[in-house]
Structure formats: structure tokens, C-alpha cells
Enzyme design. Structure first.
Site, PDB file in Angstrom:
ATOM      1  N   ARG A   7       0.848  -1.200   0.000  1.00 39.26           N
ATOM      2  CA  ARG A   7       0.000   0.000   0.000  1.00 39.26           C
ATOM      3  C   ARG A   7       0.883   1.249   0.000  1.00 39.26           C
ATOM      4  O   ARG A   7       1.973   1.250   0.585  1.00 39.26           O
ATOM      5  CB  ARG A   7      -0.903   0.030   1.233  1.00 39.26           C
ATOM      6  N   HIS A   8       0.406   2.296  -0.633  1.00 43.44           N
ATOM      7  CA  HIS A   8       1.131   3.564  -0.629  1.00 43.44           C
ATOM      8  C   HIS A   8       1.280   4.097   0.793  1.00 43.44           C
ATOM      9  O   HIS A   8       0.519   3.755   1.697  1.00 43.44           O
ATOM     10  CB  HIS A   8       0.409   4.603  -1.505  1.00 43.44           C
ATOM     11  N   SER A  11      -0.999   9.527   2.561  1.00 50.70           N
ATOM     12  CA  SER A  11      -1.253  10.602   1.602  1.00 50.70           C
ATOM     13  C   SER A  11      -1.811  11.810   2.337  1.00 50.70           C
ATOM     14  O   SER A  11      -2.212  11.725   3.505  1.00 50.70           O
ATOM     15  CB  SER A  11      -2.252  10.140   0.539  1.00 50.70           C
ATOM     16  N   ASN A  14      -5.178  10.933   3.540  1.00 53.32           N
ATOM     17  CA  ASN A  14      -5.157  10.140   4.771  1.00 53.32           C
ATOM     18  C   ASN A  14      -4.963  11.055   5.972  1.00 53.32           C
ATOM     19  O   ASN A  14      -5.631  10.913   7.000  1.00 53.32           O
ATOM     20  CB  ASN A  14      -4.027   9.110   4.760  1.00 53.32           C
ATOM     21  N   ARG A  57      -0.031   8.975  -5.558  1.00 58.00           N
ATOM     22  CA  ARG A  57       0.532   8.544  -4.282  1.00 58.00           C
ATOM     23  C   ARG A  57       1.184   7.164  -4.372  1.00 58.00           C
ATOM     24  O   ARG A  57       2.171   6.893  -3.696  1.00 58.00           O
ATOM     25  CB  ARG A  57      -0.523   8.592  -3.177  1.00 58.00           C
ATOM     26  N   GLU A  79      -7.374   2.690  -6.467  1.00 55.83           N
ATOM     27  CA  GLU A  79      -8.305   2.675  -5.338  1.00 55.83           C
ATOM     28  C   GLU A  79      -9.734   2.673  -5.878  1.00 55.83           C
ATOM     29  O   GLU A  79      -9.956   2.930  -7.075  1.00 55.83           O
ATOM     30  CB  GLU A  79      -8.055   3.909  -4.459  1.00 55.83           C
ATOM     31  N   ARG A 105     -20.132   3.276   3.318  1.00 52.84           N
ATOM     32  CA  ARG A 105     -18.764   3.245   3.839  1.00 52.84           C
ATOM     33  C   ARG A 105     -18.460   1.895   4.477  1.00 52.84           C
ATOM     34  O   ARG A 105     -17.400   1.310   4.253  1.00 52.84           O
ATOM     35  CB  ARG A 105     -18.573   4.381   4.852  1.00 52.84           C
TER      36      ARG A 105
END
Length: 197
Positions: A7-8, A11, A14, A57, A79, A105
């Protein structure tokens, strides 16, 4: 074959607690440091192929993890597309859509909001497509991909055959390993983060 899904790093979205989707959101300084710390999990390994999400990212994370290594950019491993919510927090979205947003969500499926967002089913289909793509490369023994939490979690759901949603954390700059043997995938390691041994 082993597939290392990374995973990046953290960001800007985030950090601010906002949605980003496919938007070109950069890493924070902390995200860059996380990617640098994650190098210890991969620096002594040789990869036959490196896939990288074409979202900014992920590209920045790959540049830190694999400097100078040739890569294949892929839209499949982006994503989930909720870019229409870019810059909005969970509180913002709850104020606009109430319980409907909270259910979306929880299920990681924003399509029911009707605001040009990707469905959870489409995300799972992309995860399956990527697993099939990699499995078809029978001569490869170790592959790396720099992607996003939603995609990596969707891959776990495909492999495990169960919905896990947000119950399985996928930390920034974490490494998860999927193994393909006899054309069957299994989850070998989940969410090894830079601060773990």
C-alpha cells in the site's frame, strides 16, 4: 509465485481524513518516511515484475521503494473510484447523505449514493482481474505491486471468499503477500507495516 502487494504511504487525504479516490493526492512527509521504512521488507528481494497504480501517491511510493526499477503502470489496481467525494470528510458525507453514506462506507460500495462512484462489485471484479493477470504469467516467481488499501482488501476478499470490509486493516506502506500455487491463490501474510518486525 508470490505477489507482494504494497500500500502507498500516508497521503495528504489520509492525513486530513478526506476521500481521494483516483485524485492525484501526494504523499505527506510521513508517507515518504513510511515508504522508506518499508524498503527493509523488500530491499533484499528480486522481483520479476513491478506493477504500480497510475495514481500519484502509489507512483511516489514506488519511486521510494524501487528507485530506477522498470514498472508497469496499471489502472486495474487503482483505489475504489469515489473521486466525486474528493476533499470531503466522513462527517461532511454523513451530513449530506446520513445513514445511507454510513452503510456505503461500511460495505465499501459507494454506488448506491448515485454520485458517480464505483460499486463494491466492480472493485471485486478488478481485484479478480489483477489476480488472473498475474497468475497467467506462469514464468514469474515473485511480483510486486504498489496499490491502495481498497484494492488490496478486495483481493483478500476474492482469495478468502468472504466479505471483510474494514475489519481487515491495511496500513499505509504495509506489505501483504499472496501466493499462487496450481492456479489457486491464498493469503500468505497480511499487513506487515514498516514499524513491525
Amino acid at each position: 509465485m508470490d505477489l507482494y502487494m504494497i500500500r502507498h504511504g500516508e497521503s495528504l487525504a489520509n492525513f486530513t481524513g478526506t476521500h481521494a479516490g483516483w485524485a492525484p493526492v501526494p504523499l505527506t512527509e510521513k508517507g515518504e518516511a513510511q515508504a522508506e521504512a518499508a524498503r527493509r521488507h523488500v530491499r533484499n528481494l528480486t522481483f520479476d515484475r513491478l506493477y504500480v497504480s497510475d495514481v500519484r501517491r502509489a507512483q511516489q511510493t514506488a519511486d521510494i521503494l524501487f528507485p530506477g526499477v522498470p514498472r508497469t503502470f496499471s489502472t486495474i489496481i487503482r483505489e475504489i473510484n469515489n473521486t466525486s467525494m474528493r476533499g470531503k470528510t466522513c462527517d461532511d458525507m454523513t451530513a449530506l447523505y446520513g445513514e445511507r453514506y454510513l452503510a456505503c462506507r461500511k460495505n465499501f460500495d459507494y454506488a448506491p449514493l448515485g454520485i458517480d462512484c464505483e460499486s463494491g462489485a466492480h472493485m471485486l471484479a478488478r481485484a479478480q482481474e489483477f489476480l488472473d493477470l498475474v497468475a497467467a504469467e506462469e514464468t514469474l516467481t515473485r511480483v510486486a505491486a504498489v496499490a491502495h488499501a481498497g484494492l488490496i482488501t478486495a483481493m483478500a476478499e476474492v482469495v478468502l471468499g468472504a466479505r471483510v470490509g474494514r475489519q481487515m486493516s491495511c496500513g499505509n506502506a504495509s506489505v501483504s503477500i499472496f501466493r499462487c500455487e496450481n492456479n489457486r491463490w491464498r493469503l500468505r501474510l497480511w499487513n506487515l507495516t514498516p514499524d513491525m518486525d
